[in-house]
Enzyme design. Structure first.
Site, PDB file in Angstrom:
ATOM      1  N   LYS A   1      59.502  72.234  81.071  1.00  0.00           N
ATOM      2  CA  LYS A   1      59.078  72.121  82.462  1.00  0.00           C
ATOM      3  C   LYS A   1      58.078  73.017  82.732  1.00  0.00           C
ATOM      4  O   LYS A   1      57.763  73.882  81.645  1.00  0.00           O
ATOM      5  CB  LYS A   1      60.059  72.627  83.410  1.00  0.00           C
ATOM      6  CG  LYS A   1      59.867  71.850  85.049  1.00  0.00           C
ATOM      7  CD  LYS A   1      60.461  70.565  85.024  1.00  0.00           C
ATOM      8  CE  LYS A   1      60.002  69.938  86.396  1.00  0.00           C
ATOM      9  NZ  LYS A   1      60.612  68.665  86.515  1.00  0.00           N
TER      10      LYS A   1
ATOM     11  N   ASP B   1      55.881  66.232  89.205  1.00  0.00           N
ATOM     12  CA  ASP B   1      57.076  66.912  89.862  1.00  0.00           C
ATOM     13  C   ASP B   1      56.459  67.356  91.265  1.00  0.00           C
ATOM     14  O   ASP B   1      55.293  66.524  91.558  1.00  0.00           O
ATOM     15  CB  ASP B   1      57.471  68.180  89.157  1.00  0.00           C
ATOM     16  CG  ASP B   1      58.938  68.491  89.612  1.00  0.00           C
ATOM     17  OD1 ASP B   1      59.889  67.847  89.296  1.00  0.00           O
ATOM     18  OD2 ASP B   1      59.108  69.251  90.454  1.00  0.00           O
TER      19      ASP B   1
HETATM   20  P1  NDP Z   1      56.373  65.422  96.019  1.00  0.00           P
HETATM   21  O1  NDP Z   1      55.571  66.689  96.113  1.00  0.00           O
HETATM   22  O2  NDP Z   1      56.042  64.101  96.124  1.00  0.00           O
HETATM   23  O3  NDP Z   1      57.393  65.517  97.213  1.00  0.00           O
HETATM   24  C1  NDP Z   1      58.237  66.465  97.681  1.00  0.00           C
HETATM   25  C2  NDP Z   1      58.507  66.370  99.149  1.00  0.00           C
HETATM   26  O4  NDP Z   1      59.371  67.459  99.531  1.00  0.00           O
HETATM   27  C3  NDP Z   1      57.395  66.256 100.058  1.00  0.00           C
HETATM   28  O5  NDP Z   1      57.775  65.633 101.303  1.00  0.00           O
HETATM   29  C4  NDP Z   1      57.500  67.971 100.595  1.00  0.00           C
HETATM   30  O6  NDP Z   1      56.854  67.890 102.026  1.00  0.00           O
HETATM   31  C5  NDP Z   1      58.955  68.317 100.728  1.00  0.00           C
HETATM   32  N1  NDP Z   1      58.999  69.455 100.113  1.00  0.00           N
HETATM   33  C6  NDP Z   1      58.937  70.243  99.004  1.00  0.00           C
HETATM   34  N2  NDP Z   1      59.107  71.559  99.087  1.00  0.00           N
HETATM   35  C7  NDP Z   1      59.699  71.724 100.186  1.00  0.00           C
HETATM   36  C8  NDP Z   1      60.228  72.771 100.776  1.00  0.00           C
HETATM   37  N3  NDP Z   1      60.181  74.140 100.139  1.00  0.00           N
HETATM   38  N4  NDP Z   1      60.584  72.551 102.009  1.00  0.00           N
HETATM   39  C9  NDP Z   1      60.575  71.581 102.545  1.00  0.00           C
HETATM   40  N5  NDP Z   1      60.181  70.392 102.003  1.00  0.00           N
HETATM   41  C10 NDP Z   1      59.528  70.424 100.925  1.00  0.00           C
HETATM   42  O7  NDP Z   1      57.563  65.815  94.950  1.00  0.00           O
HETATM   43  P2  NDP Z   1      58.644  64.624  94.183  1.00  0.00           P
HETATM   44  O8  NDP Z   1      59.244  63.700  95.260  1.00  0.00           O
HETATM   45  O9  NDP Z   1      58.105  64.402  92.959  1.00  0.00           O
HETATM   46  O10 NDP Z   1      60.052  65.657  93.993  1.00  0.00           O
HETATM   47  C11 NDP Z   1      61.034  65.769  94.967  1.00  0.00           C
HETATM   48  C12 NDP Z   1      62.247  66.290  94.072  1.00  0.00           C
HETATM   49  O11 NDP Z   1      62.483  65.413  93.188  1.00  0.00           O
HETATM   50  C13 NDP Z   1      61.921  67.722  93.168  1.00  0.00           C
HETATM   51  O12 NDP Z   1      63.122  68.506  93.364  1.00  0.00           O
HETATM   52  C14 NDP Z   1      61.754  67.356  91.849  1.00  0.00           C
HETATM   53  O13 NDP Z   1      62.067  68.134  90.950  1.00  0.00           O
HETATM   54  C15 NDP Z   1      62.637  66.028  91.827  1.00  0.00           C
HETATM   55  N6  NDP Z   1      62.351  64.950  90.537  1.00  0.00           N
HETATM   56  C16 NDP Z   1      61.107  64.497  90.806  1.00  0.00           C
HETATM   57  C17 NDP Z   1      60.833  63.459  89.810  1.00  0.00           C
HETATM   58  C18 NDP Z   1      59.450  62.641  89.644  1.00  0.00           C
HETATM   59  O14 NDP Z   1      59.552  61.996  88.866  1.00  0.00           O
HETATM   60  N7  NDP Z   1      58.412  63.128  90.408  1.00  0.00           N
HETATM   61  C19 NDP Z   1      61.849  63.204  88.766  1.00  0.00           C
HETATM   62  C20 NDP Z   1      63.293  63.635  88.992  1.00  0.00           C
HETATM   63  C21 NDP Z   1      63.303  64.678  89.867  1.00  0.00           C
HETATM   64  P3  NDP Z   1      55.101  67.732 101.942  1.00  0.00           P
HETATM   65  O15 NDP Z   1      55.143  66.443 102.090  1.00  0.00           O
HETATM   66  O16 NDP Z   1      54.975  68.420 103.404  1.00  0.00           O
HETATM   67  O17 NDP Z   1      54.621  68.375 101.088  1.00  0.00           O
HETATM   68  O1  2IT Z   2      62.690  66.331  87.030  1.00  0.00           O
HETATM   69  C1  2IT Z   2      62.196  65.502  86.356  1.00  0.00           C
HETATM   70  O2  2IT Z   2      62.992  64.771  85.560  1.00  0.00           O
HETATM   71  C2  2IT Z   2      60.700  65.108  86.360  1.00  0.00           C
HETATM   72  N1  2IT Z   2      60.009  65.827  87.253  1.00  0.00           N
HETATM   73  C3  2IT Z   2      60.068  63.857  85.600  1.00  0.00           C
HETATM   74  C4  2IT Z   2      59.988  64.405  84.084  1.00  0.00           C
HETATM   75  C5  2IT Z   2      59.098  63.186  83.401  1.00  0.00           C
HETATM   76  O3  2IT Z   2      58.971  63.895  82.138  1.00  0.00           O
HETATM   77  O4  2IT Z   2      58.810  62.156  83.838  1.00  0.00           O
END
Ligand code: NDP
Ligand code: 2IT
Length: 450
Positions: A125, A165
């Protein structure tokens, strides 16, 4: 003192200030006790001690110019935890809360998540404390270029393949990839989550959210139940949340809440997902703008939260999908969910439920899909993107989706069967952690000590 307690005590002393990392390790080690006792090789070969220490940690400086011509400085991280099962693989997070402990917790989780997919993937990461909020497009591009100027020497298509992420989506992956190509002069699959026009896989954008809903479908099917008509609570409004909402709607469920860093949106009639995508993904606006089109919805700004608690979990519903960030769902929230009749919780985010919340779900005997199983669809489709890049091929969207469905079904089966094997049927925390651990631990032993 037993082995697990001793190891955790040692970790607490050696990783001061890394609370999230400790929490992630504690969750894994607590359920590993019976495996570690059943097979002495794991202790004799110090497999756990080795897994707790990343193979390599890269901490670097990122200096870049803002629109006023001022020099700005941020911290950069890439923690390469384990390459036992394949190239290091895991996302990059850009958020002001990022520090070494957060990146280590995410990297540690990634080892087991990636192992659980059954695909050849190591765990890593990275990220930065850079805050993209309020930055211009030009500033984001210059930041990404500065970030990659250091990172490029540590990654490669068969070495380490970062992805997105929080705060890193397709736009940022584009800038990062452009800079990598400029510096290395090679068109290779060194990042995943690329745009589909130049090496990205169809379906990667949707994969984490869709995969999470497929996982929920599998959990419900075990009880002879389906998603149809279920009211769902979803936190976040980013990549994972939006595609969780989209798939839930497609499969006949009714999502009624979501949130972002500005507040919580409740729409009991069912959220308008196309509008949400337009607001949050295309136009990058705050969630409140939803009310312009739906006057029967309610928006609660963060300033109005009672005791700092998001109301997103406090609506009566059958299912909950935390998809924002770590520790966003507390013990109090979990009690409210259970009291309101929730039958399943499926984690799109990484470690969104606190230890108290997880204990509450397990005590209540509801279906609980931990992140490292339920959100593995994102990294799994990243691996399909790596396969396509290596073969210079391009798969149709249907093939990606079918493969994702099959992978999520296998992950569920693997976690469920392992839980049965250890006498804890339905406990997917135990099942997912033990199944992931055994795959990587056995490979470490087979590959010898290093
Ligand atoms: P994004 O940046 O696309 O979205 C994050 C969302 O959560 C946004 O709406 C953001 O608000 C909100 N958010 C983030 N931090 C906070 C906080 N501290 N307090 C309140 N709201 C918060 O990220 P992802 O959707 O990609 O990721 C979301 C989660 O999923 C994370 O835990 C990530 O590690 C996990 N994840 C992501 C993967 C991926 O493929 N992207 C794969 C597996 C897991 P705002 O819109 O206002 O910024
Ligand atoms: O938490 C996760 O699994 C991710 N943010 C995606 C990792 C990836 O390599 O696609």
């Amino acid at each position: 003192m037993d082995y697990v307690t001793r190891t955790l005590d040692g970790l607490r002393r050696s990783s001061p200030g890394q609370g999230e990392f400790y929490q992630a390790v504690e969750e894994v080690l607590e359920v590993l006790a019976p495996v570690l006792d059943a097979d002495r090789r794991y202790q004799d070969e110090a497999v756990v001690e080795r897994l707790l220490e990343p193979e390599r940690q890269i901490f670097f400086r990122i200096a870049w110019l803002d629109d006023q011509g001022r020099v700005r400085v941020n911290k950069g991280y890439r923690v390469q935890f384990s390459s036992t099962l394949g190239p290091y693989k895991g996302g990059l997070r850009f958020h002001p809360s990022v520090n070494a402990g957060i990146i280590k917790f995410l990297g540690f989780e990634q080892i087991f998540k990636n192992a659980l997919t059954g695909l050849p993937l190591g765990g890593a990461k990275g990220g930065s404390d850079f805050d993209p909020k309020g930055c211009s497009q030009g500033e984001i591009m210059r930041f990404c270029q500065a970030f990659m100027t250091e990172l490029h020497r540590h990654i490669g298509a068969t070495i380490d393949v970062p992805a997105g992420d929080i705060g890193v989506g397709q736009r940022e992956i584009g800038y990062l990839y452009g800079q990598y190509r400029r510096l290395n002069g090679r068109f290779e699959g060194v990042l995943t989550g690329k745009a589909a026009g130049w090496g990205g896989s169809l379906g990667r954008r949707e994969a984490t959210g869709y995969g999470c809903v497929y996982f929920a479908e599998n959990m419900l099917a075990e009880r002879g139940d389906t998603l149809a008509g279920k009211r769902c609570l979803v936190s976040g409004a980013g990549n994972v949340a939006l595609y969780t909402l989209e798939k839930l709607t497609q499969l006949g469920a009714r999502p009624i809440s979501c949130s972002d860093s500005s507040g919580t949106l409740i729409h009991r009639a069912g959220l308008d997902v196309a509008l949400l995508k337009d607001i949050k993904e295309r136009r990058r606006l705050p969630l409140r703008d939803y009310l312009d089109c739906h006057t029967d919805a309610t928006f609660i700004p963060v300033a109005d939260y009672t005791a700092g608690r998001s109301p997103v979990w406090h609506e009566p519903a059958e299912l909950a999908f935390p998809c924002a960030t770590q520790n966003e769902l507390t013990g109090v929230d979990a009690e409210a969910l259970v009291a309101n009749g929730v039958v399943g919780v499926c984690e799109g985010a990484n470690m969104p439920s606190t230890r108290e919340a997880v204990s509450c779900f397990l005590r209540a005997g509801i279906d609980y899909g931990p992140g490292k199983a339920a959100n593995a669809g994102g990294v799994a489709v990243s691996q399909l993107e790596m396969q396509q890049n290596a073969a210079m091929a391009r798969w149709p969207a249907e093939k990606v989706d079918q493969t994702l469905r099959a992978i999520m079904r296998d992950i569920h089966r693997r976690a469920s069967a392992t839980a049965e094997e250890f006498g804890a049927p339905g406990n997917l925390v135990l099942g997912a952690n033990v199944a992931g651990f055994r795959r990587v631990a056995d490979a470490m032993i087979e590959q010898g000590v290093f």
